[in-house]
Design a protein around this motif. Structure first.
Motif, mmCIF file in Angstrom:
data_model
loop_
_atom_site.group_PDB
_atom_site.id
_atom_site.type_symbol
_atom_site.label_atom_id
_atom_site.label_comp_id
_atom_site.label_asym_id
_atom_site.label_seq_id
_atom_site.Cartn_x
_atom_site.Cartn_y
_atom_site.Cartn_z
ATOM 1 N N ALA A 45 0.816 -1.219 0.000
ATOM 2 C CA ALA A 45 0.000 0.000 0.000
ATOM 3 C C ALA A 45 0.848 1.266 0.000
ATOM 4 C CB ALA A 45 -0.923 -0.004 1.216
ATOM 5 N N SER A 46 2.170 1.143 -0.074
ATOM 6 C CA SER A 46 3.040 2.322 -0.059
ATOM 7 C C SER A 46 2.798 3.194 -1.271
ATOM 8 C CB SER A 46 4.515 1.898 -0.043
ATOM 9 O OG SER A 46 4.829 1.259 1.151
ATOM 10 N N ASP A 47 3.003 4.476 -1.074
ATOM 11 C CA ASP A 47 2.856 5.379 -2.211
ATOM 12 C C ASP A 47 4.064 5.258 -3.130
ATOM 13 O OD1 ASP A 47 4.625 6.551 -0.431
ATOM 14 O OD2 ASP A 47 3.992 8.589 -0.873
ATOM 15 N N LYS A 48 3.939 5.845 -4.292
ATOM 16 C CA LYS A 48 4.955 5.692 -5.334
ATOM 17 C C LYS A 48 6.292 6.284 -4.906
ATOM 18 C CE LYS A 48 5.329 6.119 -10.310
ATOM 19 N NZ LYS A 48 4.668 6.560 -11.539
ATOM 20 N N GLU A 49 6.272 7.421 -4.230
ATOM 21 C CA GLU A 49 7.525 8.054 -3.802
ATOM 22 C C GLU A 49 8.276 7.185 -2.805
ATOM 23 O OE1 GLU A 49 7.191 12.046 -2.403
ATOM 24 O OE2 GLU A 49 6.118 12.709 -4.190
ATOM 25 N N ILE A 52 9.856 4.261 -4.691
ATOM 26 C CA ILE A 52 11.045 4.678 -5.451
ATOM 27 C C ILE A 52 12.216 4.935 -4.511
ATOM 28 C CG2 ILE A 52 12.003 6.528 -6.878
ATOM 29 C CD1 ILE A 52 9.223 6.711 -8.227
ATOM 30 N N ARG A 53 11.952 5.602 -3.400
ATOM 31 C CA ARG A 53 13.003 5.895 -2.425
ATOM 32 C C ARG A 53 13.584 4.603 -1.859
ATOM 33 N NH1 ARG A 53 10.317 7.704 1.747
ATOM 34 N NH2 ARG A 53 9.477 9.413 0.516
ATOM 35 N N GLN A 54 12.720 3.670 -1.484
ATOM 36 C CA GLN A 54 13.174 2.404 -0.920
ATOM 37 C C GLN A 54 13.954 1.589 -1.945
ATOM 38 O OE1 GLN A 54 12.628 1.959 2.320
ATOM 39 N NE2 GLN A 54 13.909 0.139 2.275
ATOM 40 N N THR A 55 13.517 1.614 -3.187
ATOM 41 C CA THR A 55 14.225 0.896 -4.252
ATOM 42 C C THR A 55 15.607 1.508 -4.476
ATOM 43 O OG1 THR A 55 12.151 0.288 -5.305
ATOM 44 C CG2 THR A 55 14.124 0.180 -6.669
ATOM 45 N N ALA A 56 15.681 2.835 -4.479
ATOM 46 C CA ALA A 56 16.971 3.512 -4.663
ATOM 47 C C ALA A 56 17.928 3.175 -3.520
ATOM 48 C CB ALA A 56 16.768 5.017 -4.759
ATOM 49 N N ILE A 57 17.411 3.143 -2.302
ATOM 50 C CA ILE A 57 18.243 2.781 -1.148
ATOM 51 C C ILE A 57 18.735 1.338 -1.298
ATOM 52 C CG2 ILE A 57 18.179 2.323 1.343
ATOM 53 C CD1 ILE A 57 16.263 4.758 1.557
ATOM 54 N N GLY A 58 17.846 0.444 -1.715
ATOM 55 C CA GLY A 58 18.240 -0.948 -1.925
ATOM 56 C C GLY A 58 19.309 -1.092 -2.997
ATOM 57 N N LEU A 59 19.185 -0.319 -4.078
ATOM 58 C CA LEU A 59 20.183 -0.371 -5.151
ATOM 59 C C LEU A 59 21.546 0.114 -4.665
ATOM 60 C CD1 LEU A 59 18.030 0.950 -8.127
ATOM 61 C CD2 LEU A 59 18.999 -1.345 -7.909
ATOM 62 N N VAL A 60 21.552 1.194 -3.897
ATOM 63 C CA VAL A 60 22.814 1.739 -3.375
ATOM 64 C C VAL A 60 23.454 0.753 -2.397
ATOM 65 C CG1 VAL A 60 23.814 3.574 -1.946
ATOM 66 C CG2 VAL A 60 22.220 4.154 -3.775
ATOM 67 N N ILE A 61 22.636 0.170 -1.524
ATOM 68 C CA ILE A 61 23.168 -0.809 -0.567
ATOM 69 C C ILE A 61 23.737 -2.008 -1.309
ATOM 70 C CG2 ILE A 61 22.520 -2.465 1.230
ATOM 71 C CD1 ILE A 61 20.558 -0.319 2.269
ATOM 72 N N MET A 62 23.012 -2.504 -2.306
ATOM 73 C CA MET A 62 23.471 -3.679 -3.046
ATOM 74 C C MET A 62 24.780 -3.385 -3.791
ATOM 75 S SD MET A 62 21.331 -6.174 -5.538
ATOM 76 C CE MET A 62 20.149 -6.439 -4.227
#
Length: 145
Positions: A45-49, A52-62
């Motif tokens: 149910a998370s909003d789009k922002e 996107i923020r969580q995905t970007a954080i995951g990409l940087v961590i990975m």
């Protein structure tokens, strides 16, 4: 003699398959853990922002974790650093794809293909930069000895 005319293949240290396998499994487990944590923190149910923020954080961590893993691998490996790194990445990718297929039989996938491409690209970037950094560190360490 015909053997004398043939060029000889330069043989170096053989590939360390035990190390390649250990690093590939370690990398898979870390990627799986990052994905699992990311899935727990982002609700459907998370909003789009937030997504996107969580995905970007995951990409940087990975990418950062892959950088550290491959830097350590390349620094410890004296010969054939790039071959070892490439084989670790390929083996980990194969393990991840097999796991994805097996999991896909039970759970429907809601991950868009573009997101998979982004994760692979981030992982490749971390692997390449980490291998380069490990190569430089290993070369400096060898020259100081």
């Amino acid at each position: 003699m015909p053997d004398e005319d043939m060029p000889r293949v330069q043989m170096g240290e053989p590939l360390n398959w035990a190390r390649i396998t250990r690093y590939a499994i370690l990398m898979f487990l870390i990627h799986f853990s990052i994905g699992l944590a990311e899935g727990m923190f982002v609700s459907a149910a998370s909003d789009k922002e937030a997504l996107i923020r969580q995905t970007a954080i995951g990409l940087v961590i990975m990418a950062s974790v892959d950088f550290l893993i491959f830097a350590q691998l390349a620094c410890r490996q004296r010969e054939r650093r790039l071959q070892h790194a490439a084989l670790v990445f390929l083996l980990m990718s194969g393990i991840a794809q097999a796991f994805s297929v097996v999991i896909g039989l039970w759970l429907p996938s809601t991950q868009p293909a573009l997101l998979t491409v982004l994760y692979v690209a981030a992982s490749m970037l971390g692997a390449l930069l980490g291998t380069l950094a490990g190569y430089i560190a290993g070369t400096r360490r060898a020259s100081e000895s």
